[in-house]
Design an enzyme around this catalytic site. Structure first.
Site, short mmCIF file in Angstrom:
data_model
loop_
_atom_site.label_atom_id
_atom_site.label_comp_id
_atom_site.label_asym_id
_atom_site.label_seq_id
_atom_site.Cartn_x
_atom_site.Cartn_y
_atom_site.Cartn_z
N LEU A 210 -9.82 -18.22 -26.67
CA LEU A 210 -10.47 -19.46 -27.07
C LEU A 210 -9.48 -20.62 -27.12
O LEU A 210 -9.84 -21.75 -26.82
CB LEU A 210 -11.15 -19.27 -28.43
CG LEU A 210 -12.06 -20.41 -28.88
CD1 LEU A 210 -13.18 -20.65 -27.88
CD2 LEU A 210 -12.64 -20.13 -30.26
N CYS A 211 -8.23 -20.31 -27.49
CA CYS A 211 -7.25 -21.39 -27.56
C CYS A 211 -7.02 -22.00 -26.17
O CYS A 211 -6.73 -23.18 -26.04
CB CYS A 211 -5.93 -20.88 -28.14
SG CYS A 211 -5.20 -19.49 -27.25
N THR A 212 -7.15 -21.18 -25.11
CA THR A 212 -6.97 -21.69 -23.75
C THR A 212 -8.15 -22.53 -23.33
O THR A 212 -8.00 -23.65 -22.83
CB THR A 212 -6.78 -20.52 -22.76
OG1 THR A 212 -5.60 -19.80 -23.13
CG2 THR A 212 -6.64 -21.02 -21.33
#
Length: 442
Positions: A210-212
């Site tokens: 999700l951070c990407t």
């Protein structure tokens, strides 16, 4: 139908021949007895996970084999495309719960059967629920769900003075199909290779941290996943969950993904790609489902009765060109992060303390751990510290800056314990950082 051994019916005459006399293929612990069939019919409680192509076959086979006490879990509803192979459903069942319709059908067609339906996710139930079953059989199309139930059954194991109490072992029989190929495996948690031990046997699932997708999208798929995971729940355009068969839903995601892609200078977002990412279609063939389900139920019958040695422990089936099967023993990993005993520390090897936290998350997501959206909490002597959690917006916002920091900047040294949460596991995982190159200055 009667399975009480009083000779009022000949329905189970062939099962009685197997269960009431010895033979050359019997398990060493097998003792022939008419009581075994009574146990299978009345006391053996089996959980079937999935009521789709495999699940329908599993429930039918178990019921006709004399198993009366079953539960079935499935979170899906019936779609028109299911009817060509999921034979427990009819046209007027479209839109209804698969688990509830399948249970009702079996209960009505096989007298004496009591199938209890659960229109839920497997994650909705706790340890006490799963502890009640004799055997669990999976007919899933999700590796994440397989890993979750595998970890749950492992978490139920009891160790007495570091010795496994085998009475706490709940066998898992797992079946899977894809087109004309299939596989069956028998897992004895704590004793044989588990799902996690052999994770590299599965083709890597296309998942993105999700951070990407939230901060640094690089692919058109990142843009589609962002709309699917973040924007849909935030804007809730149709006041419902995403339906991959609804062109209005696909169009909305397509347009939003195009907007995000143009914002980051990414090309390649197409309507067809959106459909592929959202639906994740796996081909299904009725005959393959029938073969794999029959093998799963046979293994469950052997586990319940000890009438024959069980599969050891992985079987592949292929009828693309002729019929081919092959069995082999998948090996248990002594350092498996799931099934190695809790008293053995789990290590995660990282190159050096100059790695960023975002790289650790990608490492957990993309390598042999294949986690989906790991959250990380560091254990320090004074108190624990949340480094990053993605699925709680308020925490994600306050911890997002940590993704750019190195392990050294976060005071994570060689030997630091981390608590990892992820959708592939029912319980947090404790791991210990182990640097392959230790900076002498730290």
């Amino acid at each position: 139908m009667n399975a009480d051994g009083n000779n009022k019916t000949r329905q189970f005459i062939y099962l009685r021949k197997i269960l009431e006399r010895a033979g050359p293929f019997c398990h060493p612990d097998f003792e022939p007895s008419p009581e075994i069939l009574n146990f299978i019919s009345n006391d053996c409680k089996i959980l079937v996970i999935g009521a789709g192509g495999l699940g329908c076959e599993l429930l039918k086979n178990l019921g006709l084999m004399g198993v009366k006490n079953m539960h079935v879990i499935d979170m899906d509803t019936i779609d028109l495309s299911n009817l060509n192979r999921q034979f427990l459903f009819r046209l007027n069942d479209i839109g209804k719960s698969k688990a509830e319709v399948a249970a009702k059908f079996i209960n009505e067609k096989i007298p004496g059967c009591k199938v209890e339906a659960h229109f839920n996710k497997i994650q909705d139930f706790d340890e006490d629920f799963y502890r009640q079953f004799t055997i669990v059989i999976c007919g899933l199309d999700s590796i994440v769900a397989r890993r979750w139930i595998n970890a749950m059954l492992v978490s139920l194991l009891i160790y007495d003075d570091e010795k496994l109490n085998q009475a706490s072992v709940i066998p898992l029989v797992d079946g899977g199909t894809e087109g004309f190929k299939g596989n069956v495996r028998v897992i004895l948690p704590g004793l044989t290779a588990c799902i996690e031990c052999t994770l590299d046997l599965f083709p890597p699932q296309v998942t993105y941290p999700l951070c990407t997708i939230a901060s640094t999208p690089r692919l058109p798929e990142h843009c589609i996943e962002f709309v699917k995971i973040v924007q849909w729940s935030k804007e809730n355009p149709f006041d419902t969950i995403i339906d991959g068969d609804d062109p209005n839903h696909i169009n909305w995601i397509f347009e939003k993904a195009q907007e995000r892609a143009s914002l980051f200078g990414i090309s390649g977002v197409s309507y067809r790609l959106v459909q592929g990412v959202i639906k994740n279609i796996i081909p299904a063939v009725a005959s393959t489902n029938a073969v794999i389900a029959a093998a799963c139920v046979t293994e469950a019958f052997k586990l319940a009765s000890s009438c024959c040695a069980t599969l050891n422990n992985y079987m592949m089936f292929n009828d693309v060109d002729g019929v081919y099967t092959y069995t082999y023993e998948a090996e248990k990993k002594d350092d498996c992060i799931v099934c190695s005993p809790a008293f053995r520390p789990k290590y995660v090897d990282v190159p050096h303390d100059g790695m960023k936290l975002s790289e650790i998350i990608e490492y957990l997501s993309e390598n042999q751990y294949q986690m989906k959206n790991p959250g990380i909490v560091a254990v320090f002597p004074e108190k624990n510290r949340t480094l990053y959690i993605s699925n709680v917006p308020s925490i994600e916002k306050t911890t997002k800056d940590n993704l750019k920091k190195t392990l050294k900047e976060l005071n994570l040294i060689n030997g630091t314990k981390l608590i990892i949460t992820d959708s592939t596991r029912p319980l947090p995982l404790e791991i210990i950082l182990r640097f392959s190159e230790i900076n002498n200055e730290t």
